[in-house]
Scaffold this motif. Structure first.
Motif, PDB file in Angstrom:
ATOM      1  N   UNK A 167      44.962  39.565  42.733  1.00  0.00           N
ATOM      2  CA  UNK A 167      45.782  38.694  42.353  1.00  0.00           C
ATOM      3  C   UNK A 167      47.337  39.013  42.509  1.00  0.00           C
ATOM      4  N   UNK A 168      48.098  38.276  43.289  1.00  0.00           N
ATOM      5  CA  UNK A 168      49.399  38.737  43.523  1.00  0.00           C
ATOM      6  C   UNK A 168      50.371  38.468  42.262  1.00  0.00           C
ATOM      7  N   UNK A 169      51.009  39.475  42.208  1.00  0.00           N
ATOM      8  CA  UNK A 169      52.245  39.246  41.207  1.00  0.00           C
ATOM      9  C   UNK A 169      53.466  39.222  41.915  1.00  0.00           C
ATOM     10  N   UNK A 206      37.031  45.092  41.754  1.00  0.00           N
ATOM     11  CA  UNK A 206      35.999  44.260  41.577  1.00  0.00           C
ATOM     12  C   UNK A 206      36.072  43.353  42.830  1.00  0.00           C
ATOM     13  N   UNK A 207      37.058  42.983  43.438  1.00  0.00           N
ATOM     14  CA  UNK A 207      37.109  41.961  44.521  1.00  0.00           C
ATOM     15  C   UNK A 207      36.311  42.689  45.921  1.00  0.00           C
ATOM     16  N   UNK A 210      32.859  42.752  45.263  1.00  0.00           N
ATOM     17  CA  UNK A 210      31.955  41.503  45.404  1.00  0.00           C
ATOM     18  C   UNK A 210      32.056  41.390  47.086  1.00  0.00           C
ATOM     19  N   UNK A 211      32.923  41.675  47.576  1.00  0.00           N
ATOM     20  CA  UNK A 211      32.679  41.548  49.128  1.00  0.00           C
ATOM     21  C   UNK A 211      31.787  42.191  49.752  1.00  0.00           C
ATOM     22  N   UNK A 212      31.697  43.732  49.506  1.00  0.00           N
ATOM     23  CA  UNK A 212      30.740  44.723  49.970  1.00  0.00           C
ATOM     24  C   UNK A 212      29.463  43.985  49.570  1.00  0.00           C
ATOM     25  N   UNK A 213      29.190  43.619  48.204  1.00  0.00           N
ATOM     26  CA  UNK A 213      27.909  43.325  47.839  1.00  0.00           C
ATOM     27  C   UNK A 213      27.366  42.257  48.890  1.00  0.00           C
ATOM     28  N   UNK A 214      28.068  41.317  49.270  1.00  0.00           N
ATOM     29  CA  UNK A 214      27.609  40.246  50.274  1.00  0.00           C
ATOM     30  C   UNK A 214      27.085  40.698  51.728  1.00  0.00           C
ATOM     31  N   UNK A 215      27.849  41.887  51.907  1.00  0.00           N
ATOM     32  CA  UNK A 215      27.455  42.527  53.008  1.00  0.00           C
ATOM     33  C   UNK A 215      25.992  43.294  52.839  1.00  0.00           C
ATOM     34  N   UNK A 216      25.798  44.033  51.732  1.00  0.00           N
ATOM     35  CA  UNK A 216      24.710  44.668  51.525  1.00  0.00           C
ATOM     36  C   UNK A 216      23.400  43.973  51.255  1.00  0.00           C
ATOM     37  N   UNK A 239      34.375  36.783  46.096  1.00  0.00           N
ATOM     38  CA  UNK A 239      33.750  36.736  44.793  1.00  0.00           C
ATOM     39  C   UNK A 239      34.171  37.948  43.904  1.00  0.00           C
ATOM     40  N   UNK A 240      34.654  37.838  42.924  1.00  0.00           N
ATOM     41  CA  UNK A 240      34.887  38.848  42.087  1.00  0.00           C
ATOM     42  C   UNK A 240      33.882  39.373  41.048  1.00  0.00           C
ATOM     43  N   UNK A 241      33.424  40.603  41.452  1.00  0.00           N
ATOM     44  CA  UNK A 241      32.304  41.332  40.813  1.00  0.00           C
ATOM     45  C   UNK A 241      32.389  41.067  39.119  1.00  0.00           C
ATOM     46  N   UNK A 242      31.331  41.278  38.358  1.00  0.00           N
ATOM     47  CA  UNK A 242      31.519  41.043  36.917  1.00  0.00           C
ATOM     48  C   UNK A 242      31.994  42.334  36.608  1.00  0.00           C
ATOM     49  N   UNK A 243      33.032  42.130  35.226  1.00  0.00           N
ATOM     50  CA  UNK A 243      33.560  43.320  34.873  1.00  0.00           C
ATOM     51  C   UNK A 243      32.968  44.596  34.254  1.00  0.00           C
TER      52      UNK A 243
END
Length: 271
Positions: A167-169, A206-207, A210-216, A239-243
């Motif tokens: 999330x860019x600042x 978390x991002x 989330x990206x790696x889980x869709x690969x897994x 997708x951001x993985x749950x906190x």
């Protein structure tokens, strides 16, 4: 503050009922309950300069968080033998100060840090996480392949612009150096990702997870997360993985002689 002592506090907390680390009006935060306890012992406005190594988001846990404060030396001397015990009696059960250590004034919990290390825990069993692990482990309903997760992780290690995962600042860089990113499966079947970097952008870990889980689980190619590193803005495909699956487990620092040099270098890099 004249005649002050800087103190390093090692802190752990269950992030479920906190709105993150930073003090926020009308919200329960880790910094908020810590400052409240400190001021009950020392007086309102006495602890100054509370600075944390890494501002965790709402719901994220910590077993290795580090922060610092400055106290008048006389106050510290009067509390040095009992501060940890007395804080345990004042703070809620979901936040603990494990140790308090005097450090040189050059120590900066945020800018002197050389790395932050997180772990993210995932259960891919059909029945989901074990009941006693449901607060620090997410459930993933698709089977996850450890080899594919490791292949995806390998492409993200190194110095890169992680804009696609952040999330860019405004006026802040998204360039970060990931020095460790690996996956393991524990004897109980839980998958654990360990992520270590000099620093992280907001929601970056978390991002990445989330990206790696869709690969897994087979929905993405192992090279897909690394391809996103060419982007210069956040990817809507990530997708951001749950906190609650994320825990800050360690923060690293140089030897005392290197505190100031490291802090100066980090400030220049972040600005």
């Amino acid at each position: 503050m004249t005649d002050a002592t800087r103190l390093r506090l090692d802190v752990s907390y269950d992030g479920r009922e906190f709105s993150g680390w930073a003090v926020q009006p009308s919200r329960r935060t880790v910094a908020g309950v810590l400052l409240e306890a400190l001021e009950r012992l020392t007086g309102a406005g006495v602890p100054l300069g509370l600075t944390v190594a890494g501002r965790t988001d709402a719901g994220v846990h910590a077993t290795g968080q580090v922060c610092h404060i400055d106290l008048p030396t006389a106050v510290w001397e009067s509390l040095s033998e009992s501060l940890v015990r007395r804080l345990a009696g004042l703070m809620p059960p979901d936040a603990r100060v494990r140790s308090v250590t005097p450090v040189p004034s050059t120590f900066d919990a945020r800018f002197s840090a050389t790395f932050r290390r997180y772990e993210y825990q995932v259960a891919d069993t059909v029945h989901g996480p074990e009941p006693l692990r449901r607060y620090d482990t997410i459930g993933w309903m698709r089977p996850l392949d450890l080899t594919r997760l490791r292949e995806a992780a390998a492409g993200l290690v190194g110095l890169h612009d992680f804009a696609a995962f952040c999330k860019r600042k405004e006026h802040a860089t998204t360039v970060r150096a990931i020095t460790r990113l690996d996956w393991r499966r524990e004897p109980d079947g839980v998958l654990v990702a360990t992520v270590q970097a000099d620093a992280f952008c907001q929601a970056m870990v978390r991002s990445l997870v989330g990206a790696m889980l869709t690969v897994g689980d087979g929905r993405r190619d192992p090279g897909w997360p690394a391809k996103l590193l060419t982007l210069r803005e956040r990817s809507s495909e990530v997708t951001v993985a749950p906190a609650h699956g994320l825990t800050l487990i360690a923060v690293g620092y140089p030897d005392e002689a290197g505190y100031a040099e490291r802090a100066d270098a980090t400030r220049r890099l972040r600005v």
